[in-house]
Scaffold this active site. Structure first.
Site, mmCIF file in Angstrom:
data_model
loop_
_atom_site.group_PDB
_atom_site.id
_atom_site.type_symbol
_atom_site.label_atom_id
_atom_site.label_comp_id
_atom_site.label_asym_id
_atom_site.label_seq_id
_atom_site.Cartn_x
_atom_site.Cartn_y
_atom_site.Cartn_z
ATOM 1 N N CYS A 117 0.839 -1.201 0.000
ATOM 2 C CA CYS A 117 0.000 0.000 0.000
ATOM 3 C C CYS A 117 0.876 1.253 0.000
ATOM 4 C CB CYS A 117 -0.929 -0.031 1.222
ATOM 5 S SG CYS A 117 -2.153 1.281 1.245
ATOM 6 N N CYS A 118 1.896 1.285 0.848
ATOM 7 C CA CYS A 118 2.802 2.443 0.881
ATOM 8 C C CYS A 118 3.563 2.578 -0.440
ATOM 9 C CB CYS A 118 3.803 2.304 2.021
ATOM 10 S SG CYS A 118 3.185 2.788 3.643
ATOM 11 N N CYS A 200 -1.013 8.473 7.393
ATOM 12 C CA CYS A 200 -2.379 8.175 6.951
ATOM 13 C C CYS A 200 -3.239 7.772 8.151
ATOM 14 C CB CYS A 200 -2.350 7.017 5.961
ATOM 15 S SG CYS A 200 -1.497 7.378 4.425
ATOM 16 N N CYS A 203 -3.362 4.160 9.604
ATOM 17 C CA CYS A 203 -2.093 3.619 10.098
ATOM 18 C C CYS A 203 -1.449 4.523 11.154
ATOM 19 C CB CYS A 203 -1.118 3.417 8.944
ATOM 20 S SG CYS A 203 -1.753 2.322 7.664
ATOM 21 N N CYS A 226 7.538 4.182 5.908
ATOM 22 C CA CYS A 226 6.654 3.924 4.764
ATOM 23 C C CYS A 226 7.437 3.429 3.554
ATOM 24 C CB CYS A 226 5.879 5.182 4.400
ATOM 25 S SG CYS A 226 6.905 6.553 3.849
HETATM 26 FE FE1 SF4 Z 1 -1.413 2.768 2.929
HETATM 27 FE FE2 SF4 Z 1 -1.103 3.035 5.581
HETATM 28 FE FE3 SF4 Z 1 0.991 3.353 3.916
HETATM 29 FE FE4 SF4 Z 1 -0.962 5.171 4.000
HETATM 30 S S1 SF4 Z 1 0.500 4.646 5.664
HETATM 31 S S2 SF4 Z 1 -0.025 4.370 2.173
HETATM 32 S S3 SF4 Z 1 -2.794 3.858 4.310
HETATM 33 S S4 SF4 Z 1 -0.171 1.454 4.322
#
Ligand code: SF4
Length: 230
Positions: A117-118, A200, A203, A226
């Site tokens: 996701c990151c 985010c 998280c 991240c």
């Molecule tokens: Fe995704 Fe969490 Fe990374 Fe944001 S901090 S990009 S929601 S995994």
């Protein structure tokens, strides 16, 4: 047009040797005087580096990575900075919207594979936009966490073939607080609500007073960064 990799490597080596004890302003001036096309990464956790950069280089380009998962307070902070500071704020978005990502990878990818996701929502968009620059500056500080303890003030970012600056690397929390007070900076309201490190919303957790500032990020997992600084 950006400078060639060999020239950037040479400048990074020179800067690392000459700026180890320099002030944040001196580091920013060095980047400007070296003719670097510079961007500042602004997470809008606080606005110290963005403000400082705007005093050295009015109109400096500030990159805000809009993952689609930010707290409303963070987006409001970005908008206030864009309206008040002498910067050119660029909001950078991932290739996919959150619904598009949900469709391809399933909902709440951050719960199942936060590294992916990151990578999709932060690292890849940053890598792509930094192609336009010679150097980027981040607000990383050594006291933030164990993993940031050795942050250099100037380095060559091997991942992107760019110069990376951390003008605040040696700053303490008191240094940050003093700068905010002196310049009456715009603050992310979440800082006063128990969020010393803000990413985010899914998280980021509140942390107890006195705890490691970044312990609320990806709490309950062994993830600490991240990926944009790895
Ligand atoms: Fe995704 Fe969490 Fe990374 Fe944001 S901090 S990009 S929601 S995994």
């Amino acid at each position: 047009m950006t400078l060639a990799e060999a020239r950037l490597r040479e400048l990074a080596t020179d800067g690392a040797a000459s700026l180890a004890d320099a002030t944040a302003e001196e580091i920013m001036h060095w980047a400007v005087d070296s003719g670097l096309r510079l961007a500042v990464a602004g997470s809008m956790q606080d606005t110290v580096l963005v403000h400082l950069a705007s005093t050295v280089l009015p109109g400096v380009e500030v990159l805000f990575l809009d993952t689609g998962y930010h707290f409303p307070e963070t987006l409001q902070t970005r908008d206030r900075v864009a309206a008040s500071y002498r910067v050119h704020l660029r909001t950078i978005t991932p290739r996919q919207t959150v619904p598009e990502q949900d469709e391809e990878h399933g909902v709440a990818l951050h719960e199942r594979d936060p590294d992916l996701c990151c990578a999709l929502r932060k690292t890849q968009p940053l890598d792509e936009v930094l192609d336009e620059y010679d150097a980027w500056a981040t607000g990383m500080r050594r006291v933030e966490s164990e993993s940031r303890r050795d942050t250099p003030v100037v380095s060559f970012d091997e991942r992107r073939d760019k110069i990376k600056l951390a003008p605040l690397a040696t700053w303490t929390d008191d240094d940050v607080a003093a700068y905010i007070e002196k310049h009456q900076l715009i603050s992310n309201p979440l800082l006063a609500q128990g969020y010393p490190s803000i990413g985010c919303a899914p998280c980021t957790r509140r942390v107890a007073a006195g705890a490691d500032a970044r312990s609320g990020r990806w709490a309950g997992t062994d993830k600490t960064e991240c990926g944009i600084h790895l």
